[in-house]
Scaffold this motif. Structure first.
Motif, mmCIF file in Angstrom:
data_model
loop_
_atom_site.group_PDB
_atom_site.id
_atom_site.type_symbol
_atom_site.label_atom_id
_atom_site.label_comp_id
_atom_site.label_asym_id
_atom_site.label_seq_id
_atom_site.Cartn_x
_atom_site.Cartn_y
_atom_site.Cartn_z
ATOM 1 N N GLY A 180 0.823 -1.204 0.000
ATOM 2 C CA GLY A 180 0.000 0.000 0.000
ATOM 3 C C GLY A 180 0.859 1.258 0.000
ATOM 4 O O GLY A 180 1.759 1.401 0.814
ATOM 5 N N GLY A 181 0.558 2.159 -0.932
ATOM 6 C CA GLY A 181 1.327 3.386 -1.044
ATOM 7 C C GLY A 181 2.535 3.296 -1.951
ATOM 8 O O GLY A 181 3.166 4.319 -2.249
ATOM 9 N N SER A 219 -6.969 -0.946 6.544
ATOM 10 C CA SER A 219 -6.295 0.184 5.909
ATOM 11 C C SER A 219 -5.185 0.755 6.785
ATOM 12 O O SER A 219 -4.206 1.281 6.290
ATOM 13 C CB SER A 219 -7.312 1.284 5.574
ATOM 14 N N GLY A 255 -3.780 1.694 -0.406
ATOM 15 C CA GLY A 255 -3.666 0.829 0.750
ATOM 16 C C GLY A 255 -4.986 0.301 1.262
ATOM 17 O O GLY A 255 -5.029 -0.686 1.991
ATOM 18 N N ASP A 256 -6.103 0.938 0.877
ATOM 19 C CA ASP A 256 -7.409 0.496 1.353
ATOM 20 C C ASP A 256 -7.954 -0.695 0.572
ATOM 21 O O ASP A 256 -8.698 -1.502 1.119
ATOM 22 C CB ASP A 256 -8.426 1.634 1.267
ATOM 23 N N LEU A 293 -2.290 -1.336 5.857
ATOM 24 C CA LEU A 293 -1.915 -1.431 4.446
ATOM 25 C C LEU A 293 -1.406 -0.129 3.854
ATOM 26 O O LEU A 293 -0.842 -0.123 2.790
ATOM 27 C CB LEU A 293 -3.118 -1.928 3.633
ATOM 28 N N LYS A 294 -1.643 0.984 4.512
ATOM 29 C CA LYS A 294 -1.168 2.246 3.948
ATOM 30 C C LYS A 294 0.323 2.379 4.187
ATOM 31 O O LYS A 294 0.772 2.410 5.331
ATOM 32 C CB LYS A 294 -1.919 3.417 4.580
ATOM 33 N N GLY A 295 1.086 2.465 3.106
ATOM 34 C CA GLY A 295 2.531 2.494 3.231
ATOM 35 C C GLY A 295 3.067 3.884 3.408
ATOM 36 O O GLY A 295 2.385 4.853 3.200
#
Length: 417
Positions: free
Chosen positions: A343-344, A412, A358-359, A415-417
């Motif tokens: 993610g990201g 999320s 990331g979501d 997963l958000k990088g």
């Protein structure tokens, strides 16, 4: 695929050989301590002429990654498996890759049918699939990274543009009879009505259907001033040829497609599609140094100076680099670690910057509309200034989109990088 096969035989012969030969050649050259990944595409059957090209794109990306030092200091070995244009075979080969070969990721599948056939295996075995084809949405899995366009990235710009710029108000929706065209039609109808236009018909013929005379007559008699085509595969060639043969004018009642690419244009002959439109994030005609260099490298890799590129092929290529970046960020190629790091992740692809959301593990992409020209290439007539967020559940709105993906187990915050 007889029509397509005749039209593209010369331009894909070298690519076919490369896709078959490359795995064994690379495999022999690698050290034993390699990172194994799978390339799961049809090498035989009706879809092979397109899917071999996708395998080529993955092999090319891996060769470039290896030339740059590999991943985490190790070379990458690709195991190519043949889905044989059959969902059941895709499932069997996916099982082999995950269980026997213990690959760290799989790049593959082309149709929604093949993706849905393997998805339960990836979720049960906790493997990671990178899926490059534009698709109908309505799916969100923590075991799939989706790098092709979803409906809001193909239709959200397209329908309003058709109404406002082309001045078209009456849509005839036509498609092949399976999940992708029907779900794209569902989103299209909502957008058509929001744009103040109407759809006068929603018709389907079986996948691979080659007799389009009756359908074209229906279009002529419907009063429609534009055709929204979700027709897939060989049927595209038959449809466009019959459209012109019956005297239908792209200037008066243009075909605006969501699937027709450089590959189908070459197969049918450019004169049958000139003046029609397609919405994709990537076109071969993009006039940028990055895209020109990509085309040159791809043609050199497959040893074919006339080889074509298109949206799914470009996505098959760049998703390998997104995987590499996630692995290096995580310091690991394990599924859980890739999932947490992907993610990201952003990459400057041939078609522009792409970023994984990331979501929902889908890619931010730049919507574009191309008009097909007499030379078989497109002229980009509309483009967003930047990539837009993917909404796989666009028909239900952005809030619902987030809820659906959360319900599928995507956290999320992680997963958000």
């Amino acid at each position: 695929m007889s029509i397509t096969r005749r039209s593209l035989l010369k331009s894909t012969a070298a690519a076919s050989l490369a896709a078959v030969a490359a795995p064994s050649l690379i495999g022999r050259a690698l050290a034993t301590d390699t990172i194994k990944v799978g390339a799961l595409y049809s090498q035989t059957g009706g879809l092979s002429i397109v899917e071999k090209m996708l395998a080529d794109a993955v092999m090319m990306a891996v060769s470039e990654v290896n030339a740059q030092g590999g991943v985490l200091g190790r070379q990458v070995e690709v195991i190519v498996e043949d889905g044989a244009s059959d969902p059941k075979t895709f499932s069997e080969k996916a099982s082999k890759l995950l269980v026997r070969d213990r690959v760290n990721a799989v790049f593959g599948c082309h149709t929604s049918a093949s993706r849905k056939a393997v998805l339960p295996l990836f979720e049960r075995r906790d493997g990671m699939l990178f899926y490059q084809t534009h698709y109908e949405g309505f799916e969100c899995s923590k075991n799939v990274v989706y790098t092709g366009a979803v409906p809001n990235q193909q239709l959200g710009n397209y329908i309003p543009w058709i109404v406002k710029t082309l001045g078209k108000k009456k849509f005839f929706i036509v498609g092949s009879n399976y999940v992708y065209p029907r779900e794209m039609a569902k989103v299209s109808k909502k957008l058509i009505e929001e744009a103040g236009a109407e759809w006068v018909a929603d018709e389907y013929l079986e996948l691979g259907h080659s007799e389009w005379a009756t359908m074209v007559r229906k279009i002529k008699e419907s009063g429609a001033d534009v055709v929204l085509s979700n027709v897939v595969g060989d049927s595209i060639v038959a449809f466009y040829r019959e459209y012109k043969n019956q005297g239908m004018s792209q200037a008066d009642v243009p075909i605006c497609a969501t699937v027709t690419s450089e590959i189908e244009i070459a197969a049918m002959g450019a004169e049958y599609a000139a003046g029609s439109y397609t919405s994709f994030p990537y076109f071969m005609s993009l006039d940028t140094p990055a895209n020109k260099a990509f085309i040159e490298r791809y043609r050199a890799f497959v040893k074919d100076p006339a080889a074509l590129t298109y949206h799914s092929l470009e996505a098959a290529y760049f998703q390998v680099f997104l995987w590499k970046q996630a692995a290096e960020k995580a310091g690991s190629v394990k599924t859980d670690d890739i999932r947490a790091a992907i993610g990201g992740q952003s990459y400057d692809a041939p078609g522009g910057k792409v970023t994984i959301d990331g979501d929902n593990l889908h890619a931010y992409l730049t919507p574009r509309i191309g008009q097909w020209q007499a030379d078989g290439q497109s002229k980009v007539v509309n483009a967003y200034p930047e990539p837009i967020r993917p909404l796989p559940y666009a028909a239900y709105g952005e809030t619902a989109d987030n809820l659906f993906c959360t319900a599928k187990g995507l956290d999320s915050a992680k997963l958000k990088g």
